[in-house]
Design a protein around this motif. Structure first.
Motif, PDB file in Angstrom:
ATOM      1  N   ASP A 191       0.841  -1.210   0.000  1.00 59.25           N
ATOM      2  CA  ASP A 191       0.000   0.000   0.000  1.00 59.25           C
ATOM      3  C   ASP A 191       0.874   1.257   0.000  1.00 59.25           C
ATOM      4  OD1 ASP A 191      -1.923   1.970   0.427  1.00 59.25           O
ATOM      5  OD2 ASP A 191      -2.119   1.511   2.564  1.00 59.25           O
ATOM      6  N   ILE A 192       1.881   1.265   0.884  1.00 61.24           N
ATOM      7  CA  ILE A 192       2.770   2.434   0.988  1.00 61.24           C
ATOM      8  C   ILE A 192       3.559   2.635  -0.306  1.00 61.24           C
ATOM      9  CG2 ILE A 192       4.769   3.379   2.211  1.00 61.24           C
ATOM     10  CD1 ILE A 192       3.765   1.799   4.695  1.00 61.24           C
ATOM     11  N   ALA A 193       4.069   1.520  -0.840  1.00 66.85           N
ATOM     12  CA  ALA A 193       4.862   1.619  -2.077  1.00 66.85           C
ATOM     13  C   ALA A 193       4.030   2.204  -3.209  1.00 66.85           C
ATOM     14  CB  ALA A 193       5.387   0.227  -2.457  1.00 66.85           C
ATOM     15  N   GLY A 194       2.779   1.742  -3.331  1.00 62.35           N
ATOM     16  CA  GLY A 194       1.897   2.272  -4.369  1.00 62.35           C
ATOM     17  C   GLY A 194       1.625   3.744  -4.166  1.00 62.35           C
ATOM     18  N   THR A 195       1.409   4.118  -2.894  1.00 64.30           N
ATOM     19  CA  THR A 195       1.116   5.520  -2.574  1.00 64.30           C
ATOM     20  C   THR A 195       2.312   6.419  -2.880  1.00 64.30           C
ATOM     21  OG1 THR A 195      -0.407   4.820  -0.825  1.00 64.30           O
ATOM     22  CG2 THR A 195       0.378   7.088  -0.734  1.00 64.30           C
ATOM     23  N   MET A 196       3.512   5.972  -2.499  1.00 67.13           N
ATOM     24  CA  MET A 196       4.714   6.802  -2.676  1.00 67.13           C
ATOM     25  C   MET A 196       5.170   6.859  -4.143  1.00 67.13           C
ATOM     26  SD  MET A 196       5.153   7.860   0.351  1.00 67.13           S
ATOM     27  CE  MET A 196       6.766   8.580   0.479  1.00 67.13           C
ATOM     28  N   LEU A 197       4.721   5.913  -4.942  1.00 65.47           N
ATOM     29  CA  LEU A 197       5.127   5.886  -6.348  1.00 65.47           C
ATOM     30  C   LEU A 197       4.405   6.958  -7.174  1.00 65.47           C
ATOM     31  CD1 LEU A 197       6.867   4.352  -8.399  1.00 65.47           C
ATOM     32  CD2 LEU A 197       4.943   2.780  -8.741  1.00 65.47           C
ATOM     33  N   VAL A 198       3.185   7.300  -6.748  1.00 64.95           N
ATOM     34  CA  VAL A 198       2.354   8.229  -7.528  1.00 64.95           C
ATOM     35  C   VAL A 198       3.009   9.603  -7.712  1.00 64.95           C
ATOM     36  CG1 VAL A 198       0.140   9.478  -7.573  1.00 64.95           C
ATOM     37  CG2 VAL A 198       0.199   7.034  -7.018  1.00 64.95           C
ATOM     38  N   PRO A 199       3.528  10.283  -6.658  1.00 63.00           N
ATOM     39  CA  PRO A 199       4.140  11.611  -6.865  1.00 63.00           C
ATOM     40  C   PRO A 199       5.327  11.584  -7.835  1.00 63.00           C
ATOM     41  CG  PRO A 199       3.703  11.238  -4.537  1.00 63.00           C
ATOM     42  CD  PRO A 199       3.477   9.945  -5.222  1.00 63.00           C
ATOM     43  N   THR A 200       6.152  10.514  -7.776  1.00 67.96           N
ATOM     44  CA  THR A 200       7.299  10.417  -8.689  1.00 67.96           C
ATOM     45  C   THR A 200       6.838  10.307 -10.140  1.00 67.96           C
ATOM     46  OG1 THR A 200       8.659   9.379  -6.990  1.00 67.96           O
ATOM     47  CG2 THR A 200       9.343   9.041  -9.272  1.00 67.96           C
ATOM     48  N   LEU A 201       5.800   9.474 -10.355  1.00 64.78           N
ATOM     49  CA  LEU A 201       5.252   9.322 -11.710  1.00 64.78           C
ATOM     50  C   LEU A 201       4.672  10.646 -12.201  1.00 64.78           C
ATOM     51  CD1 LEU A 201       3.487   5.841 -11.294  1.00 64.78           C
ATOM     52  CD2 LEU A 201       5.544   6.332 -12.649  1.00 64.78           C
ATOM     53  N   LEU A 202       4.008  11.376 -11.260  1.00 65.64           N
ATOM     54  CA  LEU A 202       3.444  12.671 -11.627  1.00 65.64           C
ATOM     55  C   LEU A 202       4.551  13.663 -12.004  1.00 65.64           C
ATOM     56  CD1 LEU A 202       1.009  14.595 -11.855  1.00 65.64           C
ATOM     57  CD2 LEU A 202       1.274  15.069  -9.404  1.00 65.64           C
ATOM     58  N   ALA A 203       5.635  13.674 -11.223  1.00 61.42           N
ATOM     59  CA  ALA A 203       6.750  14.585 -11.501  1.00 61.42           C
ATOM     60  C   ALA A 203       7.373  14.274 -12.864  1.00 61.42           C
ATOM     61  CB  ALA A 203       7.803  14.473 -10.397  1.00 61.42           C
ATOM     62  N   ASN A 204       7.545  12.990 -13.155  1.00 63.95           N
ATOM     63  CA  ASN A 204       8.101  12.607 -14.464  1.00 63.95           C
ATOM     64  C   ASN A 204       7.171  13.021 -15.591  1.00 63.95           C
ATOM     65  OD1 ASN A 204      10.336  11.474 -13.296  1.00 63.95           O
ATOM     66  ND2 ASN A 204       9.483   9.399 -13.217  1.00 63.95           N
ATOM     67  N   MET A 205       5.873  12.866 -15.372  1.00 68.46           N
ATOM     68  CA  MET A 205       4.896  13.245 -16.391  1.00 68.46           C
ATOM     69  C   MET A 205       5.013  14.726 -16.721  1.00 68.46           C
ATOM     70  SD  MET A 205       0.741  12.961 -16.269  1.00 68.46           S
ATOM     71  CE  MET A 205       0.748  11.214 -15.882  1.00 68.46           C
ATOM     72  N   VAL A 206       5.159  15.559 -15.679  1.00 71.64           N
ATOM     73  CA  VAL A 206       5.253  17.012 -15.889  1.00 71.64           C
ATOM     74  C   VAL A 206       6.609  17.382 -16.473  1.00 71.64           C
ATOM     75  CG1 VAL A 206       5.272  19.252 -14.737  1.00 71.64           C
ATOM     76  CG2 VAL A 206       3.580  17.517 -14.072  1.00 71.64           C
ATOM     77  N   ASN A 207       7.679  16.869 -15.851  1.00 73.19           N
ATOM     78  CA  ASN A 207       9.042  17.265 -16.240  1.00 73.19           C
ATOM     79  C   ASN A 207       9.415  16.801 -17.646  1.00 73.19           C
ATOM     80  OD1 ASN A 207       9.399  18.477 -13.761  1.00 73.19           O
ATOM     81  ND2 ASN A 207      10.425  16.707 -12.842  1.00 73.19           N
ATOM     82  N   ILE A 208       8.964  15.599 -17.990  1.00 72.36           N
ATOM     83  CA  ILE A 208       9.370  15.032 -19.289  1.00 72.36           C
ATOM     84  C   ILE A 208       8.232  15.077 -20.306  1.00 72.36           C
ATOM     85  CG2 ILE A 208      10.219  12.949 -20.455  1.00 72.36           C
ATOM     86  CD1 ILE A 208      11.543  12.163 -17.787  1.00 72.36           C
ATOM     87  N   GLY A 209       7.091  14.466 -19.906  1.00 73.17           N
ATOM     88  CA  GLY A 209       5.970  14.359 -20.849  1.00 73.17           C
ATOM     89  C   GLY A 209       5.408  15.698 -21.265  1.00 73.17           C
ATOM     90  N   VAL A 210       5.120  16.574 -20.272  1.00 71.95           N
ATOM     91  CA  VAL A 210       4.535  17.883 -20.597  1.00 71.95           C
ATOM     92  C   VAL A 210       5.575  18.787 -21.248  1.00 71.95           C
ATOM     93  CG1 VAL A 210       3.475  19.966 -19.633  1.00 71.95           C
ATOM     94  CG2 VAL A 210       2.808  17.692 -18.765  1.00 71.95           C
ATOM     95  N   ALA A 211       6.791  18.750 -20.686  1.00 70.53           N
ATOM     96  CA  ALA A 211       7.842  19.634 -21.213  1.00 70.53           C
ATOM     97  C   ALA A 211       8.175  19.307 -22.661  1.00 70.53           C
ATOM     98  CB  ALA A 211       9.095  19.534 -20.338  1.00 70.53           C
ATOM     99  N   THR A 212       8.161  18.031 -23.019  1.00 70.44           N
ATOM    100  CA  THR A 212       8.499  17.622 -24.390  1.00 70.44           C
ATOM    101  C   THR A 212       7.262  17.383 -25.248  1.00 70.44           C
ATOM    102  OG1 THR A 212       8.572  15.285 -23.749  1.00 70.44           O
ATOM    103  CG2 THR A 212      10.630  16.537 -23.573  1.00 70.44           C
ATOM    104  N   LYS A 213       6.103  17.563 -24.673  1.00 72.50           N
ATOM    105  CA  LYS A 213       4.817  17.342 -25.344  1.00 72.50           C
ATOM    106  C   LYS A 213       4.713  15.929 -25.923  1.00 72.50           C
ATOM    107  CE  LYS A 213       4.389  22.225 -26.521  1.00 72.50           C
ATOM    108  NZ  LYS A 213       4.189  23.228 -27.607  1.00 72.50           N
ATOM    109  N   ASN A 214       5.224  14.974 -25.109  1.00 72.84           N
ATOM    110  CA  ASN A 214       5.217  13.560 -25.504  1.00 72.84           C
ATOM    111  C   ASN A 214       3.947  12.912 -24.946  1.00 72.84           C
ATOM    112  OD1 ASN A 214       5.620  10.819 -25.924  1.00 72.84           O
ATOM    113  ND2 ASN A 214       7.837  10.959 -25.565  1.00 72.84           N
ATOM    114  N   PHE A 215       2.923  12.802 -25.831  1.00 74.52           N
ATOM    115  CA  PHE A 215       1.628  12.285 -25.378  1.00 74.52           C
ATOM    116  C   PHE A 215       1.730  10.839 -24.928  1.00 74.52           C
ATOM    117  CE2 PHE A 215      -2.392  10.103 -26.245  1.00 74.52           C
ATOM    118  CZ  PHE A 215      -3.243  10.820 -25.407  1.00 74.52           C
ATOM    119  N   ASN A 216       2.484  10.024 -25.666  1.00 74.88           N
ATOM    120  CA  ASN A 216       2.622   8.610 -25.298  1.00 74.88           C
ATOM    121  C   ASN A 216       3.252   8.445 -23.910  1.00 74.88           C
ATOM    122  OD1 ASN A 216       1.459   7.602 -27.640  1.00 74.88           O
ATOM    123  ND2 ASN A 216       3.422   7.607 -28.750  1.00 74.88           N
ATOM    124  N   TYR A 217       4.249   9.292 -23.602  1.00 70.64           N
ATOM    125  CA  TYR A 217       4.901   9.224 -22.293  1.00 70.64           C
ATOM    126  C   TYR A 217       3.917   9.607 -21.190  1.00 70.64           C
ATOM    127  CZ  TYR A 217       8.471   9.748 -18.695  1.00 70.64           C
ATOM    128  OH  TYR A 217       9.214   9.618 -17.547  1.00 70.64           O
TER     129      TYR A 217
END
Length: 610
Positions: free
Chosen positions: A25-51
């Motif tokens: 439960d904790i691992a799943g909970t703590m994984l979400v913010p990192t995935l969100l940060a990667n989505m913003v830093n990489i996916g949004v910044a590079t406009k990579n929809f698939n990412y």
């Protein structure tokens, strides 16, 4: 704490699985913010929809994993707590069954009820909340600070400082709460005692117009509890305020320092949201852990109270059998020096030697030999130097004024207390060398206060013989002059209220006697069990008892002369000592104490009950 670990040990497998599920439960909970940060830093910044899509699906999977872990963890922790609570409750109850009269007086009925029900409920709830709210905190703190540090070490240091401050405040608060929760449990004990007295004694309260007085007494107890509870609420309120204040301060600090570092191109904007999420998660769980931690002193107090009962060495217990000392056919021990020492006997060598010798008369069921008894909190003996025998096929009666020690004789025979001097023999063996089960198996007892259990009349009769047939129950009812049962609409299946309060005093006594007669015993003890019967019913019952008890000894404790006129021997007690022993006719001639009792009860008669 040792007590809790002891009762959790059989469920260590379940406990390990529960912790592992919560870590998922904790691992799943703590994984979400990192995935969100990667989505913003990489996916949004590079406009990579698939990412963005991949990370979104990963976040959904992590959320599902955390939710499943939380649901299964809640179920497993509740199951673990219920099992441990059940075992502790059974242990408290089982220990109480071995208590002597003095042991019960040490705790009191109200306190025993609180310890068995309320205290263990508190322990169960604390186990659940500790597993779900406290155990995840150190894991979340380490993982959160590590992940924040991996994003930006300065933000990791900031988060570590905030967490340390919150933990210090929590420790101080919990330390102050511990004595208050201990007092709360004592107040609950007192409330139980007073409420029980008022509910059971409501008729007496009304008869004496004491409603207002008892109201004031209850109000005083409730007020004391309320004051202690208010102090606890103040602690909770202060903790909530400080926790939310620190959470807001942490949020502002993360945004302030994070914004400056983004402006300095030292970290990316998505990382701020991740660090902020870690800070909120950690501080939220710390806040919840603080609230739980405030209840832990109460749970600790409850554990200590349960431990007091479970680990109390009973004043009366079966002697430990040496390896070389075989049991007899009945599973009893022979009286020897080791047994006497284990039973904490204070008798001198002559008394022990006399008690160890077999009785000259084979028909003696119970024998009191130089018996002296004193309650642990008393300044003088309740009984002193009693010497008499109860023979098979004969009736022994004990009479004396109130407080002369009559009922204590029955309690000593049943080994609710142990003698402080001398010895009591049963079927030739010292009762201290017998197991309590074998001793009480051979005795049928009707207590001074007739007590019936909730259920049916048949249930109560089977208390004396679980395998009793309807014919046997009807026979016992006939002997006990309880034919009124046949007039009830449901007969033997008629309902009995707790204590038998839906029957009159005389009916309760007769049903208690019938219950005792269901048992084939060597000794029948009737402790003032005919006091609520009219003279005609009393006489008819005693006549019917004669053939039923011809192969056993009968001991009748009474205050009414008419009940014991025809006893084979009557023992007269005065201030705990034997003032006389003999038949009614002999005592009328030789015992002044007995003669005074007889004359006061039989004015107008000839002294022989006529």
């Amino acid at each position: 704490m040792k007590l809790l670990l002891k009762y959790m040990k059989p469920y260590r497998g379940l406990a390990i699985i529960t912790v592992l599920v919560l870590m998922v439960d904790i691992a799943g909970t703590m994984l979400v913010p990192t995935l969100l940060a990667n989505m913003v830093n990489i996916g949004v910044a590079t406009k990579n929809f698939n990412y963005i899509l991949q990370n979104g699906l990963a976040m959904l999977g992590a959320t599902a994993l955390a939710s499943g872990g939380a649901l299964l963890g809640s179920y497993l922790s509740a199951k673990l707590a219920a099992n441990v609570g059940r075992d502790i409750r059974n242990a408290v109850y089982d220990s109480s069954l071995a208590f002597s009269g003095s042991d019960f007086e040490r705790f009191g009925t109200g306190s025993m009820i609180t310890r068995t029900l309320n205290d263990i409920n508190v322990i169960q709830q604390s186990i659940i909340m500790t597993i779900q709210m406290v155990l995840p905190v150190p894991i979340m703190c380490v993982m959160g600070i590590a992940l924040a540090t991996s994003i930006d070490y300065q933000m990791g240091i900031l988060l570590a400082i905030v967490v340390a401050v919150v933990l210090v405040i929590a420790a101080i608060t919990v330390a102050n709460a511990a004595p208050i929760f201990t007092r709360l449990q004592r107040f609950i004990d007192r409330m139980n005692v007073v409420l029980r007295e008022n509910i059971t004694g409501v008729r007496v309260i009304r008869a004496f117009n004491k409603e207002e007085h008892e109201n004031e007494r209850l109000d005083d107890v409730f007020s004391r509890y309320a004051k202690a509870a208010i102090k606890v609420n103040w602690l909770f309120a202060g903790l909530d305020c400080s926790a939310f204040f620190l959470m807001n301060i942490a949020e502002v600090a993360v945004l302030w320092f994070g914004g400056n570092r983004v402006g300095a191109h030292a970290m990316e904007i998505g990382s701020i949201s991740a660090v902020l999420e870690y800070a909120m998660l950690i501080l939220f769980f710390i806040m919840m852990a603080q609230i739980v931690a405030l209840t832990l002193p109460r749970a600790k107090a409850c554990l200590d109270r349960a431990d007091e009962v479970i680990n109390l060495v009973p004043e009366i217990r079966d002697c430990v059998r040496p390896a070389h000392d075989p049991l007899d056919a009945k599973g009893n021990l022979a009286l020897d020096a080791a047994v006497v020492a284990d039973a904490a006997v204070t008798a001198d060598a002559a008394v022990v030697a006399d008690a160890a010798e077999p009785d000259d008369d084979a028909d003696v069921v119970a024998a009191f030999r130089h018996v002296t008894f004193r309650f642990s909190d008393a300044d003088e003996d309740t009984l002193h130097n009693l010497n008499f025998r109860c023979r098979r096929g004969q009736t022994t009666a004990i009479i004396g004024s109130t407080g002369s020690g009559k009922s204590t004789v029955a309690k000593l025979l049943l080994r609710f207390h142990d003698v402080t001097g001398g010895a009591i023999q049963f079927n030739g063996a010292d009762v201290r060398g017998m197991t309590r089960e074998s001793l009480r198996d051979a005795i049928a007892y009707v207590p001074q206060k007739a007590w019936l259990f909730s259920g049916t009349i048949a249930d109560n009769l089977r208390f004396g013989n679980e395998a009793a047939t309807e014919e046997q129950m009807r026979h016992a009812l006939d002997v006990a002059q309880s034919q009124f049962v046949y007039d009830l609409p449901d007969g033997l299946d008629s309902r009995v209220a707790q204590g038998g309060t839906n029957f009159s005093g005389g009916q309760r006594q007769r049903l208690s006697i019938a219950r005792a007669l269901m048992k084939r015993a060597d000794l029948y003890i009737f402790d003032d069990s005919f006091s609520a019967l009219d003279f005609k019913t009393d006489a008819a019952l005693r006549r019917a008892l004669v053939p039923e008890t011809r192969d056993a000894a009968t001991l009748i404790i009474a205050q009414r002369i008419s009940t014991i006129l025809h006893a084979d021997q009557i023992i007269v007690l005065k201030d705990g000592e034997m003032a006389g022993i003999g038949t009614h006719e002999e005592l009328m001639e030789t015992c002044e104490v007995y003669r005074a009792i007889a004359e006061s009860q039989m004015k107008g008669g000839d002294g022989n009950g006529r």
